[in-house]
Design a protein around this motif. Structure first.
Motif, PDB file in Angstrom:
ATOM      1  N   ARG A 143     -94.238   0.944  -1.939  1.00 50.73           N
ATOM      2  CA  ARG A 143     -94.092   0.726  -3.378  1.00 50.73           C
ATOM      3  C   ARG A 143     -94.453  -0.705  -3.759  1.00 50.73           C
ATOM      4  O   ARG A 143     -94.119  -1.657  -3.083  1.00 50.73           O
ATOM      5  N   GLU A 144     -95.120  -0.832  -4.870  1.00 52.58           N
ATOM      6  CA  GLU A 144     -95.500  -2.133  -5.402  1.00 52.58           C
ATOM      7  C   GLU A 144     -94.845  -2.340  -6.752  1.00 52.58           C
ATOM      8  O   GLU A 144     -94.412  -1.399  -7.399  1.00 52.58           O
ATOM      9  N   LYS A 145     -94.805  -3.579  -7.152  1.00 52.31           N
ATOM     10  CA  LYS A 145     -94.298  -3.977  -8.461  1.00 52.31           C
ATOM     11  C   LYS A 145     -92.861  -3.536  -8.703  1.00 52.31           C
ATOM     12  O   LYS A 145     -92.517  -3.046  -9.763  1.00 52.31           O
ATOM     13  N   LEU A 146     -92.029  -3.687  -7.698  1.00 52.85           N
ATOM     14  CA  LEU A 146     -90.597  -3.499  -7.871  1.00 52.85           C
ATOM     15  C   LEU A 146     -90.098  -4.773  -8.533  1.00 52.85           C
ATOM     16  O   LEU A 146     -90.503  -5.866  -8.150  1.00 52.85           O
ATOM     17  N   SER A 147     -89.258  -4.663  -9.517  1.00 54.69           N
ATOM     18  CA  SER A 147     -88.877  -5.841 -10.286  1.00 54.69           C
ATOM     19  C   SER A 147     -87.421  -6.221 -10.107  1.00 54.69           C
ATOM     20  O   SER A 147     -86.559  -5.353  -9.972  1.00 54.69           O
ATOM     21  N   HIS A 182     -93.736 -10.957  -1.823  1.00 57.01           N
ATOM     22  CA  HIS A 182     -93.572 -11.510  -3.164  1.00 57.01           C
ATOM     23  C   HIS A 182     -94.889 -12.166  -3.555  1.00 57.01           C
ATOM     24  O   HIS A 182     -95.378 -13.038  -2.833  1.00 57.01           O
ATOM     25  N   TYR A 183     -95.480 -11.735  -4.655  1.00 57.68           N
ATOM     26  CA  TYR A 183     -96.792 -12.226  -5.049  1.00 57.68           C
ATOM     27  C   TYR A 183     -96.779 -12.657  -6.503  1.00 57.68           C
ATOM     28  O   TYR A 183     -96.377 -11.904  -7.380  1.00 57.68           O
ATOM     29  N   GLN A 215     -92.776  -6.342  -3.409  1.00 61.58           N
ATOM     30  CA  GLN A 215     -93.363  -5.104  -2.903  1.00 61.58           C
ATOM     31  C   GLN A 215     -93.187  -4.976  -1.402  1.00 61.58           C
ATOM     32  O   GLN A 215     -92.799  -5.923  -0.735  1.00 61.58           O
ATOM     33  N   TRP A 216     -93.497  -3.802  -0.899  1.00 64.22           N
ATOM     34  CA  TRP A 216     -93.467  -3.459   0.519  1.00 64.22           C
ATOM     35  C   TRP A 216     -92.133  -3.777   1.189  1.00 64.22           C
ATOM     36  O   TRP A 216     -92.098  -4.407   2.242  1.00 64.22           O
TER      37      TRP A 216
END
Length: 136
Positions: free
Chosen positions: A76-80, A116-117, A52-53
């Motif tokens: 944007r979050e949760k980009l894969s 990255h989380y 994300q970010w």
């Protein structure tokens, strides 16, 4: 008698828990230049993990602590998965906030990165470079 390998394994295991990725699988941010001279951002999170970010921050010479004068960022979050795109044009699916000129400026210092989380652990992938270093 203690074995030094046991201590090393314990330390390495601790780092694995703190980082959320193994040493071989740390997230990666980088820049590559295509044969036509176009610079591309390259993101490789750990495995197929989310990131994300994404951001590109550019600062003028001597402005390491000053404001960003060129680049973009996205909330944007949760980009894969892996991503590769022109450095100054994030993919259309990512709504970016652009700052300043959208070109690589001479003498500027740039930082490209993403967060990255994984299960509460975090690490950031960052690539720092200058315009001259990538041949522009």
């Amino acid at each position: 008698m203690r074995h030094p390998g046991a201590v090393t394994a314990g330390i390495a295991g601790g780092m694995l828990l703190l980082s959320g990725c193994g040493a071989v699988d740390l997230p990666l941010a980088g820049v590559r230049v295509a044969p036509d001279g176009t610079p591309y951002a390259v993101f490789r999170p750990c495995g197929g993990d989310d990131h994300q970010w994404p951001r590109l921050d550019g600062r003028p010479p001597g402005g390491a602590d000053g404001p960003v004068t060129t680049g973009w960022d996205s909330r944007r979050e949760k980009l894969s998965g892996d991503a590769e795109f022109p450095l100054l044009a994030p993919p259309g699916g990512r709504r970016a906030r652009h700052r300043g000129k959208q070109e690589l400026l001479p003498g500027h210092h740039y930082v490209l990165g993403f967060g990255h989380y994984v299960t509460g652990d975090s690490c950031n992938a960052v690539a720092a470079f200058t315009t001259e270093r990538i041949g522009h």
